[in-house]
Design an enzyme around this catalytic site. Structure first.
Site, PDB file in Angstrom:
ATOM      1  N   ARG A 233     -33.994  -0.669 -60.701  1.00  0.00           N
ATOM      2  CA  ARG A 233     -34.603  -0.705 -59.377  1.00  0.00           C
ATOM      3  C   ARG A 233     -35.947   0.021 -59.429  1.00  0.00           C
ATOM      4  O   ARG A 233     -36.089   1.054 -60.095  1.00  0.00           O
ATOM      5  CB  ARG A 233     -33.682  -0.052 -58.329  1.00  0.00           C
ATOM      6  N   GLU A 262     -42.033  -5.386 -53.649  1.00  0.00           N
ATOM      7  CA  GLU A 262     -42.085  -6.660 -54.365  1.00  0.00           C
ATOM      8  C   GLU A 262     -42.522  -7.782 -53.431  1.00  0.00           C
ATOM      9  O   GLU A 262     -41.986  -7.885 -52.328  1.00  0.00           O
ATOM     10  CB  GLU A 262     -40.717  -6.970 -54.973  1.00  0.00           C
ATOM     11  N   HIS A 280     -39.200  -9.327 -61.392  1.00  0.00           N
ATOM     12  CA  HIS A 280     -37.768  -9.128 -61.063  1.00  0.00           C
ATOM     13  C   HIS A 280     -36.948 -10.299 -61.607  1.00  0.00           C
ATOM     14  O   HIS A 280     -36.211 -10.975 -60.895  1.00  0.00           O
ATOM     15  CB  HIS A 280     -37.575  -8.998 -59.547  1.00  0.00           C
TER      16      HIS A 280
END
Length: 319
Positions: A233, A262, A280
């Site tokens: 994370r 993000e 990601h």
């Protein structure tokens, strides 16, 4: 007819019959690819009974507008983008899909190690630009690997490290001594892991105690030749501080797949040549996507099946 809102972009990509599953169960499917802005979320969530969510940020304001919502199914493992306690106070059940992407993320973490250490991605880009310029990197074989967080993914990374003859040292508040013995790894404290790792791979959840765990002061303890990998994370690593240690040459490089915001359009890390950045992407293998789709869907369908059974059971007369 119950309604389900589905937001993950990759949902159902490798499950050809997934629409038939919803149809057979009597659901109306609302498909809207995320991440969604708050206003759009509020508009869509008002009438839905179930939410199947990916990386979208779900807050209390959105949930206050979800008048019929009964279940939130996370498409993935981490639920830090969901206010779980607030949802459950409102009577909304929260599920996730543990273990479905362990191997995919472990593969990807090693991919980032190799790409950063051997400068694979930058070499490929230079060749496409017409430059025949060889680059010199470092080997993984025989090096020390520090793992922060030794859950299922951390263990999967350790299994891969064994094949590279790496010396694996681990920091985790919960210690699995049997696995440590079986894998030949060593548990130690955080500072020792930081000081002795050639590669450092993060596999912790984002919690108050892990937020900004990797900051300027802690990263200064790392080896000058160290490479930091984060597929967990974004909030665990302070990105401004990481930019600083990379820019100042305090560590060699970093492979980062997750960010505090993000997409990271304003992240200073985008400016650096010694940072390999990806969107990601670690869990995005065909196999993991298929498993996440089936398990998240199954979590919702099973929940509603149980609700029907409870209702039918409650309606039975006692003679």
């Amino acid at each position: 007819m119950p309604k389900v809102l589905i937001t993950p972009r990759s949902y159902g990509m490798f499950n050809k019959d997934i629409n038939q599953m919803w149809e057979k169960a009597g659901f109306e499917v609302i498909r809207e690819e995320g991440p969604l802005p708050e206003s759009k979320f509020i508009e869509l969530i008002k009438d839905v009974d179930a939410l199947l969510i990916g990386t979208d940020y779900l807050n209390e304001t959105i949930l206050d507008n979800a008048k019929h919502l009964k279940i939130i199914a996370k498409y993935g493992t981490g639920i830090d983008n969901i206010p779980k306690e607030y949802a459950e106070k409102k009577g909304i059940y929260v599920t996730n899909t543990p273990a479905v992407n362990n191997e995919a993320v472990a593969d990807y973490a090693f991919g980032l190690m190799l790409s950063t250490a051997r400068k694979i991605s930058s070499s490929a880009q230079k060749l496409k630009e017409g430059q025949w310029t060889k680059t010199v990197g470092i080997e993984l074989y025989g090096k020390s690997l520090g793992i922060l967080g030794f859950g299922a993914i951390g263990k999967a990374v350790a299994r891969r490290a064994i094949g590279f003859q790496m010396d694996v040292i681990v920091y985790d508040v919960f210690q699995d001594e049997k696995t440590a013995t079986d894998y030949g790894i060593t548990y130690t404290d955080l500072e020792t892991v930081l000081k002795n790792s050639d590669f450092l791979s993060i596999h912790m959840p984002l919690l108050p105690e892990t937020t900004n765990l990797l900051n300027y002061e802690t990263m200064k303890k790392m080896k000058k030749e160290a490479i930091l990998i984060n597929t967990a994370r974004g909030g665990i690593v302070n990105e401004q501080d990481l930019f600083r240690v990379l820019q100042e040459g305090i560590i060699r490089g970093a492979g980062i797949d997750v960010f505090s915001v993000e997409p990271p359009t304003s992240s200073p890390l985008l400016e650096l040549d010694n940072a390999v950045l990806t969107p990601h992407n670690a869990a995005a293998s065909e196999e993991a996507i298929e498993r996440m789709t089936l398990q998240s869907t199954g979590n919702i369908l099973e929940f509603f099946e149980q609700q029907v059974k409870k209702t039918e059971g409650g309606n039975k007369s006692v003679t």
